[in-house]
Design an enzyme around this catalytic site. Structure first.
Site, PDB file in Angstrom:
ATOM      1  N   PRO A  14       0.625  -1.527   0.014  1.00 37.51           N
ATOM      2  CG  PRO A  14      -0.831  -1.540   1.901  1.00 37.51           C
ATOM      3  CD  PRO A  14       0.920  -2.012   0.537  1.00 37.51           C
ATOM      4  CD  GLU A  15       3.937   2.955  -4.092  1.00 39.29           C
ATOM      5  OE1 GLU A  15       3.842   3.499  -4.273  1.00 39.29           O
ATOM      6  OE2 GLU A  15       3.982   1.487  -4.501  1.00 39.29           O
ATOM      7  CE  LYS A  58       4.826   5.057   1.029  1.00 42.52           C
ATOM      8  NZ  LYS A  58       6.296   4.407   0.552  1.00 42.52           N
ATOM      9  NE  ARG A  66      12.510  -1.113  -0.707  1.00 41.38           N
ATOM     10  CZ  ARG A  66      13.416  -1.292  -0.110  1.00 41.38           C
ATOM     11  NH1 ARG A  66      14.276  -2.371   0.055  1.00 41.38           N
ATOM     12  NH2 ARG A  66      12.536  -0.855   1.623  1.00 41.38           N
TER      13      ARG A  66
END
Length: 263
Positions: free
Chosen positions: A2-3, A54, A253
């Site tokens: 979830p962003e 967030k 990342r």
DNA sequence: CCCGTGCCCTGGCGGC
DNA sequence: TGCCGCCAGGGCACGG
């Protein structure tokens, strides 16, 4: 994961529960939701639910409960009691039950007095959301950093709300290579970054978020994954120039980009 | 101060 | 078919 758009989607759903008191709390994971939190939150009323970046903020009578879903946290509402696997906190409301479910147990809860909510961590560490940051503010933070722009977009103290999926999409639309150093980003590129951040986030909110792994709510899953240009598209041709999309780790990342369009 | 690294945690997947 | 080992990933603590 979830962003900002996924969190907005969840908050919209949670607001349908406002007006309910939290009559009882079962926490099966004290490390995540301590007995002290259980005591303080029990019998408080959910007056409003808002989002910042967030983070989800439950505005209660005497406290604000701050919830972060991290990778796989989810809220489900049922009008009956049914504990399922990975339900770690169960809130009994005036009407029905709210379940916090989190496979990886990465989610966090913080309880704050009203006046310290935004002036103490974690919320005090956050930069502005892309909707409200100015070109000058972002420039001040980027121009003194030699870190990669991809890493800087993920740094919540610079701007808040963007995670790995949307960072890749924003950089693609802005035609910026993810490895470009912050101090090499030009003013016109900063304008592009802000413009495209707002564009991508708003479109994703409209689609109910992105479901890549397991994101879902009572309302079902999101659909923005159908509109992704580069994220998870390794080995596929760029929609603009047909160059094969590259997959590469940048500061730990996983990142996806087009080497031709993003220079 | 700034930045990189490791940790938390578990399901899913690749390899054999 | 089954099992082992590794990986993803947001934010924070820690160390250089």
């Amino acid at each position: 994961m979830p962003e900002l758009p996924e969190v907005r989607t969840v908050v919209k759903f949670l607001n349908t529960l406002k007006g309910n008191h939290i009559r009882k709390i079962e926490s099966y994971l004290p490390k995540m939701f301590s007995s002290e939190l259980v005591d303080k939150v029990t019998n408080e009323k959910i007056n409003e639910v808002t989002a910042l970046g967030k983070y989800i903020i439950f505005h209660l009578d005497n406290y604000n409960l701050i919830s972060h879903l991290r990778m796989e946290g989810k809220y489900f509402y049922k009008d009956y009691y049914e504990k399922t696997k990975h339900d770690h906190v169960i809130f009994t409301l005036d009407k029905g039950y709210l379940y916090y479910n989190d496979v990886r147990k990465f989610g966090t809860f913080d309880l704050k007095n009203k006046e310290e909510t935004f002036t103490t961590p974690p919320l005090s560490n956050l930069g502005k959301e892309p909707f409200t940051i100015t070109v000058e503010e972002l420039n001040q933070k980027l121009k003194k950093s030699s870190r990669a722009i991809k890493t800087l977009l993920l740094d919540q103290s610079i701007m808040t709300g963007i995670g790995n999926i949307y960072a890749d999409e924003i950089l693609f639309l802005s035609k910026i290579n993810p490895k470009t150093r912050g101090l090499d980003i030009t003013i016109s590129q900063i304008k592009e970054l802000i413009k495209n951040s707002i564009k991508v986030l708003n479109e994703a909110i409209k689609e109910g978020g992105t479901t890549i792994h397991t994101f879902s709510t009572n309302e079902g899953q999101g659909w923005f994954q159908l509109k992704l240009n580069v994220h998870t598209k390794a080995g596929k041709p760029c929609k603009i120039c047909n160059t094969i999309i590259k997959k590469e780790k940048i500061n730990g990342r996983m990142s996806y980009y087009c080497e031709t369009c993003q220079r």
